[in-house]
Design a protein around this motif. Sequence first.
Motif, PDB file in Angstrom:
ATOM      1  N   ILE A 264     -98.771  17.848 -87.133  1.00 51.51           N
ATOM      2  CA  ILE A 264     -98.424  16.658 -86.253  1.00 51.51           C
ATOM      3  C   ILE A 264     -97.171  16.784 -85.772  1.00 51.51           C
ATOM      4  N   THR A 265     -96.096  17.074 -86.854  1.00 53.62           N
ATOM      5  CA  THR A 265     -94.738  17.382 -86.510  1.00 53.62           C
ATOM      6  C   THR A 265     -94.324  18.473 -85.605  1.00 53.62           C
TER       7      THR A 265
ATOM      8  N   ALA B 104     -95.736  17.651 -82.052  1.00 50.67           N
ATOM      9  CA  ALA B 104     -94.807  16.492 -81.328  1.00 50.67           C
ATOM     10  C   ALA B 104     -93.671  17.255 -80.793  1.00 50.67           C
TER      11      ALA B 104
END
Length: 308
Positions: free
Chosen positions: A59-60, A63
């Motif tokens: 997710i990081t 993003a």
Amino acid sequence: MTKLYMTGLAAATAAVLYAITRVQNWGILCILVLLAALWGTRKDAKPISWIQFMPAGFITLLAFFVIYTYANPLWEKVVGWQTSSVHHIVNWNEWFNSIPLNDAAFLRVWQPYWLTKYMQWVYSYGFTLSYWICVIRAFFTKDVRKLGQYSLAGYLLQVPLILPFYNTILLQEVWHVQGTPDLLERGLTGDDVFFTVINCFPSMHTSIAFAAILLAYREKSRWYRWVIGVYGFSIITATMYLKIHWVLDVAAGMLFAYGCVKLSDWIVGSRFYAAFTERFEGLGRKLEAARPSRSRPEAGRETTKDIA
């Protein structure tokens, strides 16, 4: 179910990593520098399993990739707005050109063909490669905090914080001010010249590279420190060798990078960031807990082989 989930995450991560290499169409030399930086990653890896790390890590990484992808077109719009709307408060062209040795002529006493080509390659890819090498390696250390810090200090904080300088100070590239050929051989003509050469103070090539160096020297891997040190200082040298930036641009870029690193220290050390990482790492811990006990790794050990 866990195995299927992890396979999907691994495939999605591989797709993002591939997309990152396409941002600036990395060639084989760029990939080799990346692989060199990844050697010895496990010396700095967090002692958790990939199952625990992957949800938060993916997710990081995704993003930051999305932000970076849309930041480049936005940057071009900002520069376009500058050329049509901004009236700089000061013009430092003549002043910087009058300062002895500020044009870094001492770096061009010896200019063999191969060195110039090396500097051109370093400068052309240095803006993205120096940033993404560190972010990708941070991903493979399985450390969300480190992943966030490299992203913040190396790019996400730098772009908005550097704009006030670029919007108030007009300082153009050395070759343009001195009326000499562009050693980067970009073939700029007409309006393209002014559009490209207006934002020099501080040097952002330098600030991104130096932030990477400062953070790399916190790592345990001596090999990684050498790779980032040599590559990062090559970028900084190339900005002056190619008559892009003035010596004072580079000094200001290094100070700017130091400030961004310190600000990133404060952000990733805050309760807010701790709560953020705790929330996203929670899913990984649930997946870890759901695994059959016979397949769980012993504490502090990793079942998936790290990069050597």
